[in-house]
Structures are given as structure tokens and as C-alpha cells.
Motif scaffolding. Sequence first.
Motif, PDB file in Angstrom:
ATOM      1  N   UNK A 100       0.864  -1.101  -0.111  1.00  0.00           N
ATOM      2  CA  UNK A 100      -0.078  -0.136  -0.109  1.00  0.00           C
ATOM      3  C   UNK A 100       0.915   1.233   0.240  1.00  0.00           C
ATOM      4  N   UNK A 101       0.862   2.138  -1.082  1.00  0.00           N
ATOM      5  CA  UNK A 101       1.648   3.366  -1.262  1.00  0.00           C
ATOM      6  C   UNK A 101       0.886   4.373  -1.142  1.00  0.00           C
ATOM      7  N   UNK A 102       1.350   5.324  -0.081  1.00  0.00           N
ATOM      8  CA  UNK A 102       0.604   6.582   0.279  1.00  0.00           C
ATOM      9  C   UNK A 102       1.524   7.832   0.028  1.00  0.00           C
ATOM     10  N   UNK A 103       1.100   8.850  -0.291  1.00  0.00           N
ATOM     11  CA  UNK A 103       1.854  10.276  -0.794  1.00  0.00           C
ATOM     12  C   UNK A 103       1.283  11.324   0.235  1.00  0.00           C
ATOM     13  N   UNK A 104       2.130  11.539   1.086  1.00  0.00           N
ATOM     14  CA  UNK A 104       1.711  12.652   2.063  1.00  0.00           C
ATOM     15  C   UNK A 104       2.323  14.050   1.689  1.00  0.00           C
TER      16      UNK A 104
END
Length: 253
Positions: free
Chosen positions: A62-66
Motif C-alpha cells: 500500500x503506497x501513500x503520498x503525504x
Amino acid sequence: MTLSRRLRLALAAATLLVTHSAAAEAGERQRGVVELFTSQGCSSCPPADANLAGYAQRDDVIALAYHVDYWDYLGWSDTLASPENTQRQRDYATALGNRTVYTPQVIVNGMAHRNGADGPAIERLLAETTSQSMQVDVSIRKSDDSIVIEAREGAPGTAAAVKANLLLVFFEAKTVVKILRGENAGRDVVYWNAVTGIQAAGMWHGEDLRLEIPMSEVRRKGSGGCAALLQTLGKDGTPGRIIGAAVLRNPGM
């Protein structure tokens, strides 16, 4: 090969495909969660943004960009940034004993950090931390006009006695931004899985947990998808290791 055997093989293949698709939609146990802290105003971030794009295409991560806002003073205000994203990074810094924050930074499974452009180092962290983190089965699925998130009872000797926060992270799948000023002026950058909202949904105490939220809430906060992260908490409330996770992509489809 006889016709009947061909039919049996075709039926078996179709069944396997349907089973795999259903499991992917429900969100089987993941290998890990890769959280990138990035900024449109950071000249060293585009390689990390491109690296995250690869993780965003994978089913086992799961890849998330903040996107953070503390580089906005350099001449370009990040169009995807929020103070909430910046605070999550600062909370991680406290939890990991880091004196400062930086971009591009990747946090793997809530346990360790590396430069977001260093793909081999991120892969090593995934390999090193998965056994300590991805211990609880978490699923997320569509059901009529809502989504259902479930976290199973913890296995004995792993996370059974751990208290964790069930965190919902909403995101947009793909955003193209034309940057006009600042360190990346003149570039068109593609950003994947940019976080648009973070919501604490409840506490998990080692037993089966089920909750349901309206689909309208998901669409309002991030049409690209929603990740469910089961994350332990430090004594001061800072984020700890992620012990389970699942993702629902394109919930409006």
C-alpha cells in the motif's frame, strides 16, 4: 486434450481469477505500507515520487503520498499539501527519535525511514519489518452504499495483546500538476495516491472488529481510494508499527 478436460481447465482458471479478484478487492494481508512524505516545492522529490508510482501499481504494497506544506515558502505552494499531512510526519519524527523532518522521506510499516528515492533500501526495510508488522488480517470492501472494514482477532503470541488505532487514509489515485514556480518550476509531475484526508475510525483491542462507513464519506474525502491502517500507538499517542492494512481502490467505480 479432450473437450471435457479443456472445459474443466477453463472453469478452474475462471474460478481462480474470480477468487483472486475478490481477494484483491477485499484487501488481503499486505506485505507492507510505504508512506512517502513529499513536496512539489522540493527539487529532490521527483525521483521519490516516481519511485512511489511503482509501488502504487503493486498489489502487495500500500503506497501513500503525504504532501507537506513546510517548503511552500520557497515560491510554490504545494497544491496537494495539508497541515494534517505535515503533522503526521512530525509525529513519526517524535516516535522514531528523529530531531528533524525532511523530504523525500519514506516510512515503512511505521517502523523505519529512508530516503524516498532509494528503492533498494525501501525493499530491504519491507523485508526486514514485515514479520514484525503485518500480523493481523484486515479487509475493506464495498457493500451497497457503504464500505465495510474488518480487523480479525490477533494471533496468539503476535499482536493479540496490542491496542491499535484503526486509521482510514483517503487518497486520489493520480494527479498531474504543472508547477509554475519554485525549485521545480516548468515541470509537469505525476503524483500517485496523494493523501486527501486522515480519519481515526476506532480502537482495536485484539478482538474481531467491524465497522461500516457511508460510501459518500469516501467519495467526499478521496475518490481514488481508501486505505485502512491498523497502527499501534506510543505512550504519547505517536504512531507506531502498522500491524495490519488493506486498501480499496476506485470505490466509486
